[in-house]
Design an enzyme around this catalytic site. Structure first.
Site, PDB file in Angstrom:
ATOM      1  N   SER A 138       0.846  -1.192   0.000  1.00 27.30           N
ATOM      2  CA  SER A 138       0.000   0.000   0.000  1.00 27.30           C
ATOM      3  C   SER A 138       0.881   1.241   0.000  1.00 27.30           C
ATOM      4  O   SER A 138       2.027   1.195   0.464  1.00 27.30           O
ATOM      5  CB  SER A 138      -0.837  -0.030   1.282  1.00 27.30           C
ATOM      6  OG  SER A 138      -1.414   1.232   1.524  1.00 27.30           O
ATOM      7  N   TYR A 151      -2.310  -1.232  10.644  1.00 28.98           N
ATOM      8  CA  TYR A 151      -2.335  -1.494   9.199  1.00 28.98           C
ATOM      9  C   TYR A 151      -1.027  -1.004   8.562  1.00 28.98           C
ATOM     10  O   TYR A 151      -0.390  -1.720   7.789  1.00 28.98           O
ATOM     11  CB  TYR A 151      -3.529  -0.772   8.566  1.00 28.98           C
ATOM     12  CG  TYR A 151      -3.637  -0.950   7.074  1.00 28.98           C
ATOM     13  CD1 TYR A 151      -4.218  -2.097   6.540  1.00 28.98           C
ATOM     14  CD2 TYR A 151      -3.166   0.016   6.186  1.00 28.98           C
ATOM     15  CE1 TYR A 151      -4.319  -2.272   5.165  1.00 28.98           C
ATOM     16  CE2 TYR A 151      -3.266  -0.145   4.816  1.00 28.98           C
ATOM     17  CZ  TYR A 151      -3.845  -1.289   4.312  1.00 28.98           C
ATOM     18  OH  TYR A 151      -3.939  -1.476   2.949  1.00 28.98           O
TER      19      TYR A 151
HETATM   20  N1  LIG Z   1      -8.722  -0.351  -1.198  1.00 24.72           N
HETATM   21  C1  LIG Z   1      -7.632   0.379  -0.937  1.00 24.72           C
HETATM   22  O1  LIG Z   1      -7.696   1.614  -0.860  1.00 24.72           O
HETATM   23  C2  LIG Z   1      -6.309  -0.298  -0.763  1.00 24.72           C
HETATM   24  C3  LIG Z   1      -5.153   0.475  -0.886  1.00 24.72           C
HETATM   25  C4  LIG Z   1      -3.908  -0.133  -0.720  1.00 24.72           C
HETATM   26  C5  LIG Z   1      -3.828  -1.483  -0.469  1.00 24.72           C
HETATM   27  N2  LIG Z   1      -4.965  -2.221  -0.349  1.00 24.72           N
HETATM   28  C6  LIG Z   1      -4.813  -3.649  -0.081  1.00 24.72           C
HETATM   29  O2  LIG Z   1      -5.386  -4.376  -1.135  1.00 24.72           O
HETATM   30  C7  LIG Z   1      -5.820  -5.641  -0.658  1.00 24.72           C
HETATM   31  C8  LIG Z   1      -7.263  -5.853  -1.079  1.00 24.72           C
HETATM   32  O3  LIG Z   1      -8.044  -4.837  -0.484  1.00 24.72           O
HETATM   33  P1  LIG Z   1      -9.477  -4.406  -1.038  1.00 24.72           P
HETATM   34  O4  LIG Z   1      -9.529  -2.940  -0.968  1.00 24.72           O
HETATM   35  O5  LIG Z   1      -9.766  -5.118  -2.295  1.00 24.72           O
HETATM   36  O6  LIG Z   1     -10.382  -4.938   0.173  1.00 24.72           O
HETATM   37  P2  LIG Z   1     -11.827  -5.619   0.214  1.00 24.72           P
HETATM   38  O7  LIG Z   1     -12.669  -5.175  -0.921  1.00 24.72           O
HETATM   39  O8  LIG Z   1     -12.296  -5.414   1.603  1.00 24.72           O
HETATM   40  O9  LIG Z   1     -11.505  -7.177  -0.028  1.00 24.72           O
HETATM   41  C9  LIG Z   1     -10.773  -7.915   0.902  1.00 24.72           C
HETATM   42  C10 LIG Z   1     -10.808  -9.369   0.493  1.00 24.72           C
HETATM   43  O10 LIG Z   1      -9.953 -10.105   1.385  1.00 24.72           O
HETATM   44  C11 LIG Z   1     -10.706 -11.142   2.001  1.00 24.72           C
HETATM   45  N3  LIG Z   1     -10.146 -11.369   3.328  1.00 24.72           N
HETATM   46  C12 LIG Z   1     -10.074 -10.497   4.357  1.00 24.72           C
HETATM   47  N4  LIG Z   1      -9.491 -11.086   5.409  1.00 24.72           N
HETATM   48  C13 LIG Z   1      -9.183 -12.347   5.032  1.00 24.72           C
HETATM   49  C14 LIG Z   1      -8.583 -13.449   5.675  1.00 24.72           C
HETATM   50  N5  LIG Z   1      -8.176 -13.375   6.958  1.00 24.72           N
HETATM   51  N6  LIG Z   1      -8.392 -14.604   4.988  1.00 24.72           N
HETATM   52  C15 LIG Z   1      -8.802 -14.686   3.691  1.00 24.72           C
HETATM   53  N7  LIG Z   1      -9.405 -13.685   3.028  1.00 24.72           N
HETATM   54  C16 LIG Z   1      -9.599 -12.530   3.699  1.00 24.72           C
HETATM   55  C17 LIG Z   1     -12.161 -10.651   1.984  1.00 24.72           C
HETATM   56  O11 LIG Z   1     -13.104 -11.712   2.062  1.00 24.72           O
HETATM   57  P3  LIG Z   1     -13.675 -12.273   3.483  1.00 24.72           P
HETATM   58  O12 LIG Z   1     -13.989 -11.060   4.311  1.00 24.72           O
HETATM   59  O13 LIG Z   1     -14.845 -13.095   3.142  1.00 24.72           O
HETATM   60  O14 LIG Z   1     -12.580 -13.091   4.072  1.00 24.72           O
HETATM   61  C18 LIG Z   1     -12.190  -9.988   0.609  1.00 24.72           C
HETATM   62  O15 LIG Z   1     -12.337 -10.964  -0.390  1.00 24.72           O
HETATM   63  C19 LIG Z   1      -5.617  -5.610   0.846  1.00 24.72           C
HETATM   64  O16 LIG Z   1      -4.411  -6.247   1.168  1.00 24.72           O
HETATM   65  C20 LIG Z   1      -5.527  -4.134   1.156  1.00 24.72           C
HETATM   66  O17 LIG Z   1      -4.793  -3.875   2.317  1.00 24.72           O
HETATM   67  C21 LIG Z   1      -6.207  -1.658  -0.507  1.00 24.72           C
END
Ligand SMILES: NC(=O)c1ccc[n+]([C@@H]2O[C@H](COP(=O)([O-])OP(=O)(O)OC[C@H]3O[C@@H](n4cnc5c(N)ncnc54)[C@H](OP(=O)(O)O)[C@@H]3O)[C@@H](O)[C@H]2O)c1
Length: 258
Positions: A138, A151
């Protein structure tokens, strides 16, 4: 790296980046396997993307990872790409009481999860010919967002681990990528929309972000900085204190402890 004809495991593929990666990688002609904790969300994803393969698995549980490895490798021996995407991000006010188990959640999911996944899957990936690992970090790995202190620590740790992993694997056929993602409109950010000082206009669309990530992988850019992540990268080098001060304005009222 060519993104066609691979067998790709994505942790957390039921929403946000994971879902977007899965749909695009299927369109490009890859076999895609996703995980998640919530079975209902996995089944809904399968309804949207019938070609996807789903496994319920929690990346913060080592026993789940061992079992996932056995099942995935038995069913998909051609597995050659691992995308460590699953993650959680919370607002944490350090003035408030939390249990010691609860406070480290993001470390267990976002940092220990990918480290354990790599440890478990690496011997298989090394025997797969052309292979890759992509860790989703991130912009907050470059400059902390004080409102999400655990985080930020998890993502900075994952960035450091990813850099070491790349060096250790340099003489193998396993390429190591880091997607340094900027803020994007995914469910992860819903809880931040009402926070003082948080501007939703800066959020990138997940579609655009993942398209840039895919182009980066295809060109063997080992560190990929879509959108604002590129600016954070420069700012974190030339004006780190200024950047930290700006990041500290998000949720300032909530963190004041008054
Ligand atoms: N969105 C942003 O602004 C942003 C920016 C930088 C980095 N990121 C990173 O990008 C990645 C994806 O984020 P996103 O924004 O796409 O989030 P999201 O829409 O909330 O999706 C998260 C996904 O991870 C799964 N998950 C969460 N905890 C888990 C666990 N313990 N074991 C297995 N699966 C798990 C969730 O499904 P379940 O809840 O059903 O397990 C969901 O499928 C993350 O690592 C996040 O930190 C996001």
């Amino acid at each position: 790296m060519e993104l066609k004809g691979n067998t790709i495991l994505i942790t957390g593929g039921t929403s946000g980046f994971g879902f977007q990666f899965a749909s695009r990688l299927i369109e490009l002609g890859n076999t895609v396997i996703i995980t998640g904790r919530n079975l209902e969300k996995l089944e809904q994803t399968k309804n949207h993307l019938p070609l996807i393969n789903i496994f319920q698995s929690d990346v913060s549980d080592p026993k789940n990872i061992e079992l996932l490895f056995k099942k995935v490798v038995a069913q998909f021996p051609a597995l050659n790409i691992l995308i460590n995407n699953a993650g959680e991000m919370r607002k944490i006010n350090l003035h408030e009481q939390r249990t010691l188990d609860d406070i480290t959640r993001e470390i267990e999911i976002n940092l220990m999860g990918p480290i354990r996944m790599v440890q478990q899957f690496l011997p298989h990936l090394k025997s797969s010919g052309q292979a890759a690992i992509l860790n989703v970090t991130s912009g907050i790995a470059l400059a902390p967002l004080p409102l999400s202190p655990v985080y930020g620590a998890s993502k900075a740790g994952l960035r450091s681990y990813t850099q070491s992993l790349r060096i250790q694997l340099k003489d193998t056929k396993v390429k190591v990528f880091e997607l340094v993602a900027p803020g994007a409109s995914t469910p992860l950010n819903d809880k931040f929309l009402e926070v003082d000082g948080f501007d939703p206009k800066i959020l990138m669309s997940p579609e655009k972000l993942i398209e840039q990530a895919i182009r980066g992988i295809e060109k063997d850019y080992y560190e990929i900085y879509p959108g604002l992540a590129g600016i954070l990268r420069v700012m974190s080098r030339i004006a780190p204190k200024f950047l930290l001060m700006q990041m500290g304005k998000v949720g300032a009222k909530m963190m004041s402890g008054r």
